[in-house]
Design a protein around this motif. Structure first.
Motif, PDB file in Angstrom:
ATOM      1  N   THR A  18       7.160  -4.374   6.264  1.00 33.21           N
ATOM      2  CA  THR A  18       7.712  -3.805   7.498  1.00 33.21           C
ATOM      3  C   THR A  18       6.646  -3.439   8.525  1.00 33.21           C
ATOM      4  N   GLY A  19       5.412  -3.255   8.088  1.00 27.26           N
ATOM      5  CA  GLY A  19       4.357  -2.835   9.000  1.00 27.26           C
ATOM      6  C   GLY A  19       4.432  -1.363   9.367  1.00 27.26           C
ATOM      7  N   ILE A  20       5.286  -0.604   8.696  1.00 23.12           N
ATOM      8  CA  ILE A  20       5.412   0.832   8.973  1.00 23.12           C
ATOM      9  C   ILE A  20       4.207   1.551   8.355  1.00 23.12           C
ATOM     10  N   HIS A  21       3.303   1.990   9.198  1.00 27.44           N
ATOM     11  CA  HIS A  21       2.044   2.556   8.712  1.00 27.44           C
ATOM     12  C   HIS A  21       2.130   4.012   8.279  1.00 27.44           C
ATOM     13  N   TRP A  22       3.188   4.730   8.640  1.00 27.77           N
ATOM     14  CA  TRP A  22       3.279   6.118   8.201  1.00 27.77           C
ATOM     15  C   TRP A  22       3.505   6.189   6.696  1.00 27.77           C
TER      16      TRP A  22
END
Length: 132
Positions: free
Chosen positions: A102-106
């Motif tokens: 997803t590329g969600i870095h959090w």
């Protein structure tokens, strides 16, 4: 060992959990190798493979724990170790899978919490073995 014996419960659920986690690790590994090769970066593939590897290591650890009552080793510490390994798989491997897909870095800060869960599980196994 009777059906009510805690060792029997450890055997059954650790074996099933380890087998399911192992199956999912193989499936994720195949997906990463074939489905993601041209979709994510080389670094993304490395991260995904790290998640697969740690999931498989701990799937095998669960299967190994399921065999321990046959060696006379069972109890709550083993159950807790298995629980921490499962939590580690979800937090460590799961966050890495989601990060890559997803590329969600959090999600990054979640990964070390999963690593700590893995370590706690191993410490619990050591303590269970020493108590025997």
């Amino acid at each position: 060992m009777t059906a009510a014996d805690p060792g029997t419960r450890i055997v059954r659920w650790a074996l099933v959990a380890g087998a399911v986690a192992g199956l999912l690790a193989v499936m994720a590994g195949a997906f990463g190798a074939h489905g993601l090769r041209h979709v994510v970066s080389e670094r993304g593939l490395e991260v995904f493979q790290t998640a697969v590897s740690y999931q498989m290591y701990h799937a095998l650890a669960l299967v190994a724990v399921s065999l321990m009552p046959a060696l006379g080793l069972s109890g709550n510490l083993l159950t807790l170790a298995c629980g921490f390994w499962l939590a580690g798989m979800m937090l460590f491997s799961g966050s890495l899978y989601l990060l890559v897909l997803t590329g969600i870095h959090w999600l990054g800060p979640v990964t070390p919490v999963g690593g700590v869960c893995f370590m706690v599980g191993w410490v619990l196994l050591i303590v269970a073995a020493l108590k025997k």
